[in-house]
Design a protein around this motif. Structure first.
Motif, PDB file in Angstrom:
ATOM      1  N   THR A  87      33.790  49.593  25.617  1.00  0.00           N
ATOM      2  CA  THR A  87      34.736  48.689  26.078  1.00  0.00           C
ATOM      3  C   THR A  87      35.743  49.711  26.879  1.00  0.00           C
ATOM      4  O   THR A  87      36.263  49.023  28.048  1.00  0.00           O
ATOM      5  CB  THR A  87      35.383  48.056  25.131  1.00  0.00           C
ATOM      6  N   THR A 123      36.497  49.007  31.119  1.00  0.00           N
ATOM      7  CA  THR A 123      37.699  48.870  31.464  1.00  0.00           C
ATOM      8  C   THR A 123      37.988  50.077  32.458  1.00  0.00           C
ATOM      9  O   THR A 123      38.581  49.442  33.792  1.00  0.00           O
ATOM     10  CB  THR A 123      38.917  48.829  30.539  1.00  0.00           C
ATOM     11  N   GLN A 145      36.679  48.942  35.791  1.00  0.00           N
ATOM     12  CA  GLN A 145      36.974  47.895  36.295  1.00  0.00           C
ATOM     13  C   GLN A 145      38.507  48.278  37.174  1.00  0.00           C
ATOM     14  O   GLN A 145      38.500  47.809  38.241  1.00  0.00           O
ATOM     15  CB  GLN A 145      37.529  46.872  35.361  1.00  0.00           C
ATOM     16  N   ILE A 146      38.961  49.263  36.550  1.00  0.00           N
ATOM     17  CA  ILE A 146      40.373  49.801  37.221  1.00  0.00           C
ATOM     18  C   ILE A 146      39.709  50.443  38.505  1.00  0.00           C
ATOM     19  O   ILE A 146      40.509  50.326  39.573  1.00  0.00           O
ATOM     20  CB  ILE A 146      41.062  50.697  36.258  1.00  0.00           C
ATOM     21  N   ASP A 150      42.831  43.310  41.333  1.00  0.00           N
ATOM     22  CA  ASP A 150      43.274  42.954  39.750  1.00  0.00           C
ATOM     23  C   ASP A 150      42.406  43.893  38.768  1.00  0.00           C
ATOM     24  O   ASP A 150      41.134  43.586  38.621  1.00  0.00           O
ATOM     25  CB  ASP A 150      43.517  41.629  39.326  1.00  0.00           C
ATOM     26  N   GLU A 206      41.973  43.720  35.785  1.00  0.00           N
ATOM     27  CA  GLU A 206      41.463  42.979  34.653  1.00  0.00           C
ATOM     28  C   GLU A 206      40.308  42.212  35.420  1.00  0.00           C
ATOM     29  O   GLU A 206      39.465  41.549  34.534  1.00  0.00           O
ATOM     30  CB  GLU A 206      42.505  41.969  33.940  1.00  0.00           C
ATOM     31  N   TYR A 207      40.156  42.062  36.531  1.00  0.00           N
ATOM     32  CA  TYR A 207      39.122  41.137  37.024  1.00  0.00           C
ATOM     33  C   TYR A 207      37.727  41.891  36.951  1.00  0.00           C
ATOM     34  O   TYR A 207      37.386  42.986  37.110  1.00  0.00           O
ATOM     35  CB  TYR A 207      39.295  40.911  38.582  1.00  0.00           C
ATOM     36  N   THR A 208      36.514  41.216  36.530  1.00  0.00           N
ATOM     37  CA  THR A 208      35.318  41.632  36.353  1.00  0.00           C
ATOM     38  C   THR A 208      34.181  40.963  37.092  1.00  0.00           C
ATOM     39  O   THR A 208      32.875  41.297  36.671  1.00  0.00           O
ATOM     40  CB  THR A 208      34.933  41.268  34.736  1.00  0.00           C
TER      41      THR A 208
END
Length: 110
Positions: A27, A31, A34-35, A71, A73-75
């Motif tokens: 996880t 993350t 994604q960043i 963003d 947090e966008y996946t």
């Protein structure tokens, strides 16, 4: 001073959880990816000296879509959209695939 103590404690907690849990490691890595993607989109846009609205117009989408892509947090990043953004920003996008020990290949996307 308080900030660095808080940051050091956070690093310790992350390190402990990473050692103990494969799920947490996976996880956490997801993350970070994604960043990285969000930052890539923003950096390409800023290097091209474009606003979100200007990039959206060039790519054929809306400013809110560009904001979402920037963003962390966008996946839902798609390769197609990343290619369109890169092209609009004058950036060559490459895809790198790596699997130890036999696969290490890079493909330039045009």
């Amino acid at each position: 001073m308080r900030q660095s103590v808080k940051s050091d404690r956070h690093s310790e907690i992350v390190e402990q959880r990473t050692r103990k849990s494969a799920t947490y490691r996976k996880t956490f890595a997801r993350t970070l990816h994604q960043i990285d993607l969000a930052l890539l989109v923003r950096e390409m846009r800023e290097d091209a000296r474009l606003t979100q609205a200007e990039l959206a117009k060039k790519v054929g989408t809306t400013q809110s879509v560009i904001a979402r892509l920037e963003d962390a947090e966008y996946t839902g990043h798609s390769l197609t959209m990343l290619e369109r953004i890169a092209t609009s920003c004058g950036v060559a996008l490459k895809l790198h695939a790596e699997k130890k020990p036999n696969l290490d290949r890079e493909v330039e996307l045009v």
